[in-house]
Design an enzyme around this catalytic site. Structure first.
Site, PDB file in Angstrom:
ATOM      1  N   TRP A 165       0.850  -1.217   0.000  1.00  0.00           N
ATOM      2  CA  TRP A 165       0.000   0.000   0.000  1.00  0.00           C
ATOM      3  C   TRP A 165       0.878   1.257   0.000  1.00  0.00           C
ATOM      4  O   TRP A 165       0.508   2.258   0.611  1.00  0.00           O
ATOM      5  CB  TRP A 165      -0.933   0.088   1.208  1.00  0.00           C
ATOM      6  CG  TRP A 165      -1.591  -1.156   1.702  1.00  0.00           C
ATOM      7  CD1 TRP A 165      -1.668  -1.574   2.992  1.00  0.00           C
ATOM      8  CD2 TRP A 165      -2.337  -2.123   0.939  1.00  0.00           C
ATOM      9  NE1 TRP A 165      -2.364  -2.756   3.083  1.00  0.00           N
ATOM     10  CE2 TRP A 165      -2.793  -3.113   1.842  1.00  0.00           C
ATOM     11  CE3 TRP A 165      -2.641  -2.255  -0.417  1.00  0.00           C
ATOM     12  CZ2 TRP A 165      -3.540  -4.207   1.439  1.00  0.00           C
ATOM     13  CZ3 TRP A 165      -3.380  -3.359  -0.822  1.00  0.00           C
ATOM     14  CH2 TRP A 165      -3.825  -4.304   0.114  1.00  0.00           C
ATOM     15  N   ARG A 274     -31.499  22.866  -9.749  1.00  0.00           N
ATOM     16  CA  ARG A 274     -32.361  21.756 -10.159  1.00  0.00           C
ATOM     17  C   ARG A 274     -33.826  22.066  -9.841  1.00  0.00           C
ATOM     18  O   ARG A 274     -34.183  22.320  -8.692  1.00  0.00           O
ATOM     19  CB  ARG A 274     -31.913  20.498  -9.405  1.00  0.00           C
ATOM     20  CG  ARG A 274     -32.743  19.284  -9.644  1.00  0.00           C
ATOM     21  CD  ARG A 274     -32.311  18.556 -10.881  1.00  0.00           C
ATOM     22  NE  ARG A 274     -32.984  17.278 -10.992  1.00  0.00           N
ATOM     23  CZ  ARG A 274     -33.148  16.634 -12.135  1.00  0.00           C
ATOM     24  NH1 ARG A 274     -32.682  17.148 -13.268  1.00  0.00           N
ATOM     25  NH2 ARG A 274     -33.766  15.470 -12.161  1.00  0.00           N
ATOM     26  N   GLU A 369      -3.062   6.451   7.657  1.00  0.00           N
ATOM     27  CA  GLU A 369      -2.526   7.267   8.756  1.00  0.00           C
ATOM     28  C   GLU A 369      -3.399   7.215  10.007  1.00  0.00           C
ATOM     29  O   GLU A 369      -3.632   8.233  10.655  1.00  0.00           O
ATOM     30  CB  GLU A 369      -2.227   8.687   8.270  1.00  0.00           C
ATOM     31  CG  GLU A 369      -0.918   8.680   7.496  1.00  0.00           C
ATOM     32  CD  GLU A 369      -0.725   9.840   6.553  1.00  0.00           C
ATOM     33  OE1 GLU A 369      -1.130  10.936   6.907  1.00  0.00           O
ATOM     34  OE2 GLU A 369      -0.158   9.624   5.467  1.00  0.00           O
TER      35      GLU A 369
HETATM   36  C1  LIG Z   1      -4.889   5.413   0.099  1.00  0.00           C
HETATM   37  C2  LIG Z   1      -3.939   4.733   1.035  1.00  0.00           C
HETATM   38  C3  LIG Z   1      -2.596   5.107   1.048  1.00  0.00           C
HETATM   39  C4  LIG Z   1      -1.696   4.455   1.869  1.00  0.00           C
HETATM   40  N1  LIG Z   1      -0.394   4.826   1.826  1.00  0.00           N
HETATM   41  C5  LIG Z   1       0.501   4.187   2.596  1.00  0.00           C
HETATM   42  C6  LIG Z   1       1.880   4.537   2.535  1.00  0.00           C
HETATM   43  O1  LIG Z   1       2.265   5.425   1.772  1.00  0.00           O
HETATM   44  N2  LIG Z   1       2.748   3.860   3.314  1.00  0.00           N
HETATM   45  C7  LIG Z   1       2.346   2.866   4.159  1.00  0.00           C
HETATM   46  O2  LIG Z   1       3.191   2.314   4.843  1.00  0.00           O
HETATM   47  N3  LIG Z   1       1.040   2.499   4.235  1.00  0.00           N
HETATM   48  C8  LIG Z   1       0.114   3.133   3.473  1.00  0.00           C
HETATM   49  N4  LIG Z   1      -1.207   2.786   3.531  1.00  0.00           N
HETATM   50  C9  LIG Z   1      -1.614   1.695   4.399  1.00  0.00           C
HETATM   51  C10 LIG Z   1      -2.308   2.209   5.646  1.00  0.00           C
HETATM   52  O3  LIG Z   1      -1.391   2.817   6.484  1.00  0.00           O
HETATM   53  C11 LIG Z   1      -3.018   1.002   6.280  1.00  0.00           C
HETATM   54  O4  LIG Z   1      -4.079   0.647   5.420  1.00  0.00           O
HETATM   55  C12 LIG Z   1      -3.544   1.337   7.661  1.00  0.00           C
HETATM   56  O5  LIG Z   1      -2.490   1.497   8.567  1.00  0.00           O
HETATM   57  C13 LIG Z   1      -4.449   0.221   8.164  1.00  0.00           C
HETATM   58  O6  LIG Z   1      -3.803  -0.990   8.066  1.00  0.00           O
HETATM   59  P1  LIG Z   1      -4.511  -2.207   7.292  1.00  0.00           P
HETATM   60  O7  LIG Z   1      -5.096  -1.696   6.034  1.00  0.00           O
HETATM   61  O8  LIG Z   1      -3.540  -3.307   7.222  1.00  0.00           O
HETATM   62  O9  LIG Z   1      -5.709  -2.607   8.229  1.00  0.00           O
HETATM   63  P2  LIG Z   1      -5.644  -3.520   9.555  1.00  0.00           P
HETATM   64  O10 LIG Z   1      -4.541  -3.100  10.429  1.00  0.00           O
HETATM   65  O11 LIG Z   1      -5.739  -4.935   9.141  1.00  0.00           O
HETATM   66  O12 LIG Z   1      -7.002  -3.055  10.231  1.00  0.00           O
HETATM   67  C14 LIG Z   1      -8.254  -3.363   9.581  1.00  0.00           C
HETATM   68  C15 LIG Z   1      -9.338  -2.666  10.319  1.00  0.00           C
HETATM   69  O13 LIG Z   1      -9.395  -3.142  11.647  1.00  0.00           O
HETATM   70  C16 LIG Z   1      -9.842  -2.123  12.499  1.00  0.00           C
HETATM   71  N5  LIG Z   1      -8.842  -1.878  13.558  1.00  0.00           N
HETATM   72  C17 LIG Z   1      -7.514  -1.807  13.428  1.00  0.00           C
HETATM   73  N6  LIG Z   1      -6.925  -1.523  14.596  1.00  0.00           N
HETATM   74  C18 LIG Z   1      -7.917  -1.428  15.483  1.00  0.00           C
HETATM   75  C19 LIG Z   1      -7.981  -1.142  16.880  1.00  0.00           C
HETATM   76  N7  LIG Z   1      -6.856  -0.897  17.591  1.00  0.00           N
HETATM   77  N8  LIG Z   1      -9.177  -1.131  17.474  1.00  0.00           N
HETATM   78  C20 LIG Z   1     -10.308  -1.368  16.762  1.00  0.00           C
HETATM   79  N9  LIG Z   1     -10.324  -1.614  15.457  1.00  0.00           N
HETATM   80  C21 LIG Z   1      -9.157  -1.652  14.831  1.00  0.00           C
HETATM   81  C22 LIG Z   1     -10.051  -0.864  11.634  1.00  0.00           C
HETATM   82  O14 LIG Z   1     -11.403  -0.787  11.214  1.00  0.00           O
HETATM   83  C23 LIG Z   1      -9.182  -1.157  10.447  1.00  0.00           C
HETATM   84  O15 LIG Z   1      -9.602  -0.455   9.280  1.00  0.00           O
HETATM   85  C24 LIG Z   1      -2.136   3.414   2.721  1.00  0.00           C
HETATM   86  C25 LIG Z   1      -3.489   3.046   2.723  1.00  0.00           C
HETATM   87  C26 LIG Z   1      -4.376   3.688   1.909  1.00  0.00           C
HETATM   88  C27 LIG Z   1      -5.819   3.249   1.912  1.00  0.00           C
END
Ligand SMILES: Cc1cc2nc3c(=O)[nH]c(=O)nc-3n(C[C@H](O)[C@H](O)[C@H](O)COP(=O)(O)OP(=O)(O)OC[C@H]3O[C@@H](n4cnc5c(N)ncnc54)[C@H](O)[C@@H]3O)c2cc1C
Length: 383
Positions: A165, A274, A369
């Site tokens: 990502w 509209r 973030e």
């Molecule tokens: C457009 C975009 C740009 C990005 N750019 C970067 C980048 O440049 N560099 C980089 O390193 N990463 C990047 N990311 C990744 C982003 O940082 C992660 O998607 C984010 O940290 C969440 O991690 P995950 O997607 O693995 O979700 P997971 O950690 O698997 O979490 C999934 C879901 O579980 C829930 N959850 C998580 N933790 C908790 C908690 N403590 N309590 C309750 N619920 C919780 C939330 O609903 C969460 O959405 C990007 C993501 C997007 C969508």
């Protein structure tokens, strides 16, 4: 009532901002308006190519100049103002701006003189692209579990593992990479590195996204870096990552306000124009209710974001306030865009129409973030 622009003048006039912020807001707004025709042309280029071109445009116009070594780094309110204007006018321009800012902030705040000298001028000119590589296929919110290995080898390190990502990952010239060097459990065993995006052993694989962006998986295979690649101190990588993310959260809130104000503007325009029931959509009480809710939400988001940025600029403890601002502003932006699509009816769902684009563009803000749930935990823990 005039249609909303990127900024609410009443909020910029508050003592949370200085005259330099008001001047900056009007300069960048004017620049964005001047770019509108070029930005509005249908883009047949790939996202990576468009991102490169936008970086060059931002660099040439001087909007990345504060990342250059020498002058003081920009205050956070100025970064927020730039992001709010760019997000209001062009999603991808905000995207590339934010990633340059994020990468440079890590180097400005944690790099040594040599690292600043080596990397910041290219980032500031928009000729080099940056990236911040934290997430992995098995690790997102819980960064303390980062697994990418950086094994000591002589004086340097050898990196093996996968980051995913990664914004600007497929165009990055320099990547801040969080890796496990050992020496401690969980967060204590992490170190940040500066890695050349074109170094042998680094492979980028683009990832398609809901809104087109330069986004990639980065695979590190026996990628060798010298001891001078360590950013900050060995074992302090988690501190580097959290410091950069905490500041960036406030700027994500500002971008959310830009997107929300754009949706709000379109909705207001549509409701006024509209015809329905012998009058206009804007005369219907439930539509007025939806519009007034937009005004309240966007104003609250603007004030919370200004407060958090002001606190960061005045070296006050702002972690909770950054989480409050991002949580409220990004959730509000989602609600506002959704309500704006509803006001448009079917016209809001036409592929690549402004509303449909906004609907896709705004979704990721509640995940990257710090997903909303993580921010709620931060706020609750601070109480
Ligand atoms: C457009 C975009 C740009 C990005 N750019 C970067 C980048 O440049 N560099 C980089 O390193 N990463 C990047 N990311 C990744 C982003 O940082 C992660 O998607 C984010 O940290 C969440 O991690 P995950 O997607 O693995 O979700 P997971 O950690 O698997 O979490 C999934 C879901 O579980 C829930 N959850 C998580 N933790 C908790 C908690 N403590 N309590 C309750 N619920 C919780 C939330 O609903 C969460 O959405 C990007 C993501 C997007 C969508």
């Amino acid at each position: 009532m005039p249609l909303p622009t990127a900024f609410e003048p009443g909020i910029l006039r508050l003592p949370l901002f200085d005259e330099e912020h008001r001047v900056l807001a009007s300069r960048i707004e004017r620049w964005c308006v001047d770019q509108q025709d070029a930005w509005a042309r249908p883009a047949d280029a790939e996202p990576a190519e468009r991102c490169r071109a936008l970086l060059a445009e931002l660099g040439q116009a001087g909007w990345l100049g504060h990342l250059h070594p020498g002058p003081r780094d920009s205050d956070l309110r100025s970064v927020c103002i730039r992001r709010q204007a760019l997000a209001f006018h062009e999603d991808l321009a905000d995207f590339v701006y934010s990633i340059q800012e994020l990468t440079a902030a890590a180097i400005i705040r944690h790099g040594d003189g040599e690292q600043r000298h080596r990397y910041l001028s290219g980032l500031a000119a928009g000729t080099d692209a940056g990236a911040l590589a934290l997430s992995e296929p098995g690790v997102g919110s819980d960064l303390a579990a980062v697994a990418l290995a950086a094994d000591a080898d002589g004086e340097g390190f050898v990196l093996n593992g996968v980051k995913t990502w990664i914004a600007q990952g497929d165009i990055a010239d320099v990547c801040v990479v969080l890796a496990r060097t050992g020496g401690g459990p969980g967060p204590l065993g992490l170190t940040a590195f500066l890695v050349d995006g074109h170094a042998p052993g680094v492979k980028a694989t683009p990832i398609g996204a809901i809104a087109p962006r330069s986004w990639a998986e980065l695979t590190f295979t026996d990628c060798r870096v010298g001891p001078d690649a360590v950013l900050g101190k060995r074992g302090h990588g988690y501190v580097v990552a959290l410091d950069v993310l905490e500041r960036a959260r406030i700027t994500v809130a500002a971008a959310a306000i830009g997107f929300a104000r754009r949706a709000y503007r379109h909705a207001l325009e549509r409701a006024r124009g509209r015809r329905a029931y012998s009058g206009r959509l804007a005369d219907l009480q439930l539509v007025k209710s939806a519009l007034s809710a937009m005004e309240v939400k966007v104003a609250a988001a603007s004030l919370l974001t200004a407060r958090a940025a002001w606190m960061a600029d005045h070296d006050e403890d702002y972690g909770k306030h950054a989480a409050v601002a991002k949580l409220h502003a990004t959730e509000a932006a989602g609600e506002i865009v959704d309500a704006a699509v509803q006001i448009f009816g079917a016209a809001g769902l036409v592929a690549d129409s402004p509303m449909e684009q906004l609907y896709r563009q705004v979704r990721s803000l509640r995940i990257y973030e710090g997903p909303s749930e993580v921010l709620e935990m931060i706020i609750a823990d601070a109480l």
